[in-house]
Design a protein around this motif. Structure first.
Motif, mmCIF file in Angstrom:
data_model
loop_
_atom_site.group_PDB
_atom_site.id
_atom_site.type_symbol
_atom_site.label_atom_id
_atom_site.label_comp_id
_atom_site.label_asym_id
_atom_site.label_seq_id
_atom_site.Cartn_x
_atom_site.Cartn_y
_atom_site.Cartn_z
ATOM 1 N N TYR A 119 75.401 119.162 72.992
ATOM 2 C CA TYR A 119 76.591 118.940 72.324
ATOM 3 C C TYR A 119 76.521 117.332 71.701
ATOM 4 O O TYR A 119 77.010 117.069 70.789
ATOM 5 N N ASP A 132 84.382 118.124 66.865
ATOM 6 C CA ASP A 132 83.632 119.183 67.347
ATOM 7 C C ASP A 132 83.839 120.228 68.190
ATOM 8 O O ASP A 132 83.446 121.379 67.991
ATOM 9 N N ILE A 166 78.287 130.761 74.730
ATOM 10 C CA ILE A 166 78.481 129.236 74.710
ATOM 11 C C ILE A 166 77.089 128.456 74.431
ATOM 12 O O ILE A 166 77.047 127.758 73.649
ATOM 13 N N TYR A 208 75.457 124.646 66.736
ATOM 14 C CA TYR A 208 76.116 123.415 66.202
ATOM 15 C C TYR A 208 75.306 122.120 66.113
ATOM 16 O O TYR A 208 75.725 121.332 65.596
ATOM 17 N N GLY A 264 77.566 122.164 61.642
ATOM 18 C CA GLY A 264 76.945 121.181 62.541
ATOM 19 C C GLY A 264 75.761 120.572 61.974
ATOM 20 O O GLY A 264 75.609 119.201 62.519
ATOM 21 N N VAL A 292 78.764 127.726 61.753
ATOM 22 C CA VAL A 292 78.587 127.239 62.620
ATOM 23 C C VAL A 292 77.078 126.298 62.410
ATOM 24 O O VAL A 292 77.327 124.865 62.641
ATOM 25 N N THR A 326 75.993 129.049 70.942
ATOM 26 C CA THR A 326 76.810 128.279 69.394
ATOM 27 C C THR A 326 76.538 126.923 69.781
ATOM 28 O O THR A 326 76.556 126.112 68.614
ATOM 29 N N VAL A 327 76.515 126.208 71.013
ATOM 30 C CA VAL A 327 76.340 124.900 71.041
ATOM 31 C C VAL A 327 74.885 124.461 70.529
ATOM 32 O O VAL A 327 74.825 123.350 69.703
ATOM 33 N N TRP A 385 85.746 123.534 66.666
ATOM 34 C CA TRP A 385 84.734 124.281 65.861
ATOM 35 C C TRP A 385 83.940 125.245 66.957
ATOM 36 O O TRP A 385 84.011 126.663 66.633
ATOM 37 N N ILE A 386 83.524 124.519 67.949
ATOM 38 C CA ILE A 386 82.526 125.406 68.846
ATOM 39 C C ILE A 386 83.603 126.332 69.620
ATOM 40 O O ILE A 386 83.355 127.622 69.690
ATOM 41 N N VAL A 404 83.120 130.558 69.509
ATOM 42 C CA VAL A 404 82.898 131.203 70.712
ATOM 43 C C VAL A 404 83.978 132.283 71.055
ATOM 44 O O VAL A 404 83.634 133.461 71.202
#
Length: 698
Positions: A517, A584, A616, A623, A658, A654, A619-620, A587-588, A592
């Motif tokens: 992140y 940020d 999660i 991103y 990112g 995403v 997705t992170v 968006w995440i 999610v």
């Protein structure tokens, strides 16, 4: 009916760096996804959504894959290979430098022409200087030469270049020259020669012989006149009196000590002028103010030379690292892991080159389905790949500044390298006026320290938290230490994994989510904090009373408080961190939420594999454009490979978003094209800063 462009122009998005950046990534991804899908063998064996996902993942350097790359044909692998390079941060910066150089050339045509003429003159001067031999040491009273070949005819005094003695000496006029030979004519030499016209006796006593000399400054078109003082102790050996000067006289003694002393003092002024030290009106982050039009022009010329130098160094850096890295890794795979590559149906050299390119550009894609797991005990492979990961992203600003600094140190002395040394000095002292990811010395050290600390935390966590983990304990201790370091380098940007992520202890996985992140924060905060227009971009100024409100409450006279500037800078960092993290996070969170809703059926069927934490994590990773994944129990591709079409589309969005979070702000000197508006902006910033400083001192 003719098309009227002016009607729709107000409704179109404003063309700026961010808009062009988005258009480039989205456009290339869409076009190549169609090519990728159409080139599948057998036809359409790869679904279009997977084709789009892979091209977006390669272009954004996210590194996630929804199919095993070993099953793709050679053309599709080559397409991903070039997409990884096309989406590289360094490649994009090369395009920005090329465009800015072109605009500089159009805006400063006169400076570019003078630069070309200066190089030609410098080559001619260097060629001429090789023909002139000077004595190894010069004292207060030393002769030039006793060689008869060097003795000067009375009617043709030699023109001596004093560039090696010192810079400009006081000018006392200009000597008319013969255009054909660029030296005094016979009649003029007769007039200025320190002898009489006839055979009567004459004494050489303090006579001064003028010679023409060019200042070497491309902006200085005037010639200066250098005077050589002759001593009065020329004797012919027949008595105490002076001898008459004959037609072919001996070379006189030259008094050059005073010239050396005076030249050094005036040479420092010339060097100050050439290094733009005359621009002493400078604010923080290399923001110049209260400059005249000529000073602005000279500043623009210095920026043009710096951008021109970067247009050579950065592409060479980009190509050499990948070429040498590909050769090194390819040779290792071909010699030691050839059977592994052939088991996946690929050439070992091709596997090695793909690894090297993916590592340097921090993609994390691997055409070996097992990624880096088979190389757990390969010391050379891990060290080389780790160095490529650092050189291509995390430590790229550090390496680039080190290269420029080393170049300046090793340049040999002399006039030929003077302007190159001057350009390197300007680039190192004012880097953010020229390039997005080249920072001042203090900022670079801070970035290097942050890399060491963050990677050190990941390294220690891998070793300590997985002490009793069977997936890690099977690795020998020596290799395990190196594996932990390599995995730490990959967590924030590299994207490779040396151990299956799902097999690591849960605390390690949570730490990796945090590190992914904040992966770009050290570079992006350094980039924005060193921005020339940092205060203007935030709408606040370092001397704003609201910035240092705490210091005002704790000090009687805040205008004299030495803590105010540092507190102001810390305020900027805190402001940028809060803004970046807040932007940020939503968006995440939104991504999610949508993915969890879409994948509810998979969660009901397999709640462990399709847990909210794994979603999660994926997705992170997308991103942050990292690429490590918890994976699937029965497959070697990423966890997102088992998702529905809508979830993959959301993750594509995403990844694209990112990839753009690490860009400089819109008002960044290193991406803005040169114009009069930028000069006015600097002057306005200086005026606002001065007014607010005066208001605080009242």
């Amino acid at each position: 009916m003719a098309f009227n462009w002016r009607v729709i122009k107000p409704y179109l998005p404003r063309i700026r760096f961010l808009t062009v950046h988005y258009a480039y990534f989205i456009g290339v991804s869409l076009v190549t996804s169609a090519i990728f899908w159409g080139s599948s063998t057998p036809a359409h064996s790869v679904r279009y959504i997977d084709s789009l996902f892979l091209t977006v993942s390669a272009m954004t350097l996210a590194g996630l894959n929804t199919v095993n790359l070993s099953t793709l044909n050679t053309f599709q692998q080559i397409l991903l290979f070039f997409l990884i390079m096309a989406g590289s941060t360094i490649w994009v910066s090369i395009g920005v430098v090329a465009v800015r150089k072109r605009i500089f050339e159009k805006r400063f045509k006169e400076i570019v022409q003078e630069e070309t003429l200066r190089r030609k003159r410098l080559r001619k001067t260097t060629s001429l200087a090789r023909r002139i031999t000077w004595p190894r040491s010069i004292s207060r009273q030393s002769t030039i030469s006793e060689d008869p070949d060097l003795q000067t005819d009375r009617r043709r005094p030699s023109i001596i270049s004093l560039r090696s003695i010192g810079p400009r000496i006081k000018s006392q006029g200009q000597i008319p020259t013969d255009s054909a030979h660029d030296r005094p004519s016979d009649q003029q030499a007769e007039d200025i020669h320190p002898t009489t016209r006839h055979d009567s006796e004459s004494v050489v006593s303090g006579d001064r012989l003028p010679y023409r000399r060019s200042s070497g400054d491309p902006n200085d078109t005037e010639d200066t006149e250098v005077h050589i003082t002759f001593t009065n102790d020329l004797r012919d050996g027949r008595g105490d009196g002076p001898s008459p000067i004959r037609r072919r006289m001996r070379p006189p003694y030259v008094n050059v000590q005073s010239m050396l002393e005076e030249g050094q003092s005036e040479g420092s002024d010339r060097e100050d002028d050439s290094h733009l030290n005359f621009l002493r009106k400078i604010s923080r982050n290399s923001s110049f103010h209260h400059l005249s039009e000529r000073e602005r022009q000279r500043l623009g010329g210095a920026e043009y030379r710096a951008v021109s130098l970067l247009s050579i160094i950065v592409p060479v850096y980009f190509l050499l690292w990948q070429l040498l890295g590909g050769l090194g890794v390819g040779a290792y795979v071909a010699r030691n892991k050839a059977a592994l590559a052939r088991a996946n149906g690929m050439n070992p050299w091709w596997v090695g080159f793909f690894f090297a390119i993916s590592a340097f550009n921090n993609s994390g894609m691997s055409i070996l389905d097992a990624n880096m797991v088979p190389f757990q005990r390969s010391t050379y492979m891990l060290i080389t790949m780790g160095l490529l990961i650092l050189a291509g992203n995390t430590c790229y600003p550090v390496f680039l500044r080190w290269i420029l600094s080393t170049m300046r140190r090793i340049l040999p002395p002399g006039e030929y390298f003077h302007y190159l040394r001057e350009t390197l000095t300007f680039l190192l002292e004012h880097p953010r006026r020229c390039y997005t990811t080249l920072f001042p010395s203090a900022h670079t050290w801070w970035l290097f320290l942050s890399v060491v600390v963050l990677n050190g935390v990941d390294w220690v966590a891998y070793e300590v938290l997985n002490y009793d983990n069977p997936a890690v304990d099977v690795i020998p201790v020596g290799s395990r230490i190196l594996d932990g370091l390599f995995q730490a380098l990959c967590v924030r940007s590299g994207g490779f994994y040396i151990t299956n992520i799902s097999a690591l202890q849960i605390g390690t996985q949570v730490l990796y989510v945090i590190m992914m992140y904040i992966s770009v924060y050290p570079v992006v905060i350094t980039m924005r904090h060193s921005n020339v227009y940092e205060e203007r971009s935030l709408g606040i100024y370092a001397d704003d009373p609201t910035v240092t409100e705490e210091s005002e409450n704790s000090s009687v006279n805040t205008s004299l408080s030495p803590k105010s500037p540092s507190q102001g800078r810390m305020y900027f960092i805190r402001h940028q961190l809060r803004a970046q993290m807040a932007y940020d996070l939503w968006w995440i969170a939104l991504a999610v939420l949508i993915i969890c809703i879409v994948e509810a059926g998979n969660f009901t069927r397999d709640p462990v594999t399709y847990s909210a934490f794994n979603i999660i994590f994926e997705t992170v990773s997308a991103y942050g454009c990292v690429g490590i994944s918890t994976g699937l129990p029965t497959q070697l591709y990423s966890f997102s490979g088992g998702w529905h079409t809508l979830s993959k589309l959301v993750l594509c969005a995403v990844m694209i978003r990112g990839r753009h979070r690490a860009l400089p702000v819109a008002i960044d000197k290193a991406i803005l094209l040169p114009s009069d508006k930028l000069a006015k902006a600097e002057e306005e910033d200086a005026l606002i800063r001065m007014e607010r400083t005066m208001s605080r001192t009242r």
